[in-house]
Design an enzyme around this catalytic site. Structure first.
Site, PDB file in Angstrom:
ATOM      1  CE  LYS A 225      -2.731   2.715   3.288  1.00  0.00           C
ATOM      2  NZ  LYS A 225      -3.254   2.756   4.674  1.00  0.00           N
ATOM      3  CE  LYS A 237      -5.760   9.196   8.161  1.00  0.00           C
ATOM      4  NZ  LYS A 237      -6.125   8.062   9.022  1.00  0.00           N
ATOM      5  NE  ARG A 311     -10.092  -1.187   4.916  1.00  0.00           N
ATOM      6  CZ  ARG A 311     -10.495  -1.279   6.177  1.00  0.00           C
ATOM      7  NH1 ARG A 311     -11.643  -1.904   6.454  1.00  0.00           N
ATOM      8  NH2 ARG A 311      -9.797  -0.750   7.151  1.00  0.00           N
TER       9      ARG A 311
END
Length: 470
Positions: A225, A237, A311
């Protein structure tokens, strides 16, 4: 032995070695007397220091006796004693009879990332030891990985990252293939592209081929990643510590560093590395919570949290590497979840796998370089948590078991006949307190494990556990 030393030096000696005896003779037995006064014969480990010895023009002689015996133990010995003297002297000499891994450890400890300092740039002692070619040094590859992780997001964005990979690995014989945004759109890597669609920076995928094994053998696949900066996207965030998110590409840096080590040591193996390079930003064009995207595999994903982006990047490149290379085994690495940090802290990385034997191989590969892994649970219950009511799956699995549901999400993109492991290194990519061979900052975690894994992996099959066949 008539070795000469620079005056502003520290010498690290093994008790009883040839070099110890030579210097002891020159000092009329003072070293041996000093060791005896500390009852060295009755101890398994000991260190004594003589400063400014009268007949040897150096600043310090440090004599050590140790029961350490593993390669990683010796790396830590080298790092420990180098750290002790690196700012006090200009040269550190290691005993020629000391395992050369001590040199490798000292070099890892010597690393610093100070290219952006305009003053007060740290200078550390140089390191001396003979016959270094006798050891498989990893420090150059770890340096490369640490440099990548340390770079700020405005410098190391996807296009620049791809360029650095090519510039560094191609001269070592690695066949580097770079796929840019337009190509990825045509290829259908829509999940990966969705992560980067809110950024002005284009997304990239880089494939690194080291085909130095038997012709026709299926390669080992290393998958990483590479989110060069992660704001969380629309699921923004908190501002506090967001600057740390420059190291959200730590998994890709481990793969790139490992490919550097594999090529540098000319391992006789077939290996393909692949990294997805994106920047996750909250622009007006960014993917929104609730959006549904069709992956390269054809499966649809409902994106309920744009901060669960890694992911999505991995899912498409896992599909790609399987379609194009049919690897015998796969291992992917990612700074994937905060949940793994809550579970394991900064002591170990999470290991998720469909094969107990493959997991044991990874843990063994990590032991030699002091990289620890703890096998985490997977299974149908966690898998079901990623089901979506309106798509094939959703990218988060609820408030609990976040690292396991993330692993199960990835497993949906792995051929159920392929041996696979996922390493969640979120707690291990960045070090906040100095250790023997790891300064504060980027660790380069995973480089050594992947290098050893490729080196030790044989043609032996790694069967998939029955509990993972669903």
């Amino acid at each position: 032995m008539n070795k000469s030393y620079e005056s502003k030096s520290a010498i690290i000696l093994l008790y009883g070695s040839t070099e110890f005896k030579t210097l002891d003779k020159k000092l009329n037995g003072q070293l041996d007397t000093m060791c005896a006064a500390n009852s060295i014969d009755s101890k398994e480990t000991l260190e004594v220091e003589m400063t400014y010895p009268s007949k040897v023009n150096v600043q310090a002689i440090c004599v050590i006796k140790t029961d350490k015996n593993s390669d990683n133990d010796w790396r830590n010995v080298g790092g420990k004693y180098y750290n002790r003297y690196k700012e006090k002297v200009e040269h550190v000499y290691f005993d020629d009879e000391m395992p050369k891994e001590a040199y490798d450890g000292a070099m890892m400890a010597r690393y610093s990332f100070s290219k952006y300092k305009t003053k007060d740039t740290p200078t550390y002692a140089s390191i001396h030891v003979d016959d270094i070619d006798t050891v498989e040094t990893l420090y150059e590859s770890v340096y490369f990985s640490r440099d990548l992780v340390s770079e700020p997001g405005n410098v190391l964005y996807p296009a620049e990252y791809a360029k650095r990979i090519n510039d560094t690995l191609s001269p070592l014989g690695v066949n580097v293939k770079i796929y840019h945004q337009a190509q990825l759109e045509e290829m259908g890597l829509n999940l990966l592209l969705s992560v980067g669609q809110g950024s002005v920076r284009d997304s990239y995928v880089v494939v690194m081929e080291h085909m130095n094994g038997k012709k026709g053998d299926s390669p080992i696949a290393l998958v990483g990643k590479g989110v060069t900066f992660d704001t969380g996207g629309i699921s923004l965030k908190p501002g506090r510590n967001m600057g740390d998110m420059k190291y959200d590409m730590g998994g890709s840096a481990a793969v790139v560093g490992a490919m550097h080590a594999i090529a540098n040591h000319k391992l006789k193996k077939n290996v393909v590395g692949i990294v997805g390079l994106v920047e996750n930003m909250p622009d007006g064009t960014a993917i929104k919570p609730g959006d549904i995207v069709t992956s390269l595999s054809g499966l649809t994903v409902e994106n309920l949290n744009t901060d669960a982006e890694g992911r999505l990047v991995l899912a498409d490149i896992l599909t790609y590497v399987q379609n194009e290379y049919s690897p015998s085994v796969i291992v992917d690495l990612a700074t994937l979840t905060g949940a793994i940090v809550q579970t394991l802290g900064h002591e170990m990385a999470g290991l998720f796998t469909n094969s107990t034997k493959w997991g044991a191989e990874i843990k063994s590969a990590g032991e030699d370089v002091g990289e620890k892994f703890f096998r985490m649970p997977m299974g149908e219950n966690w898998n079901k948590m990623t089901d979506s009511k309106i798509a094939d799956m959703q990218n988060i699995g609820g408030p609990y078991g976040g690292s396991s549901t993330a692993a199960e999400f990835l497993y949906r993109f792995v051929d159920q006949k392929t041996t696979w492991a996922h390493l969640d290194i979120a707690g291990m990519a960045w070090n906040r307190s100095e250790k023997d061979i790891v300064p504060v900052g980027a660790v380069g975690f995973g480089v050594g494990t992947l290098f050893n894994l490729v080196k030790q992996t044989t043609d032996t099959e790694y069967p998939i556990d029955d509990s993972m066949k669903y």
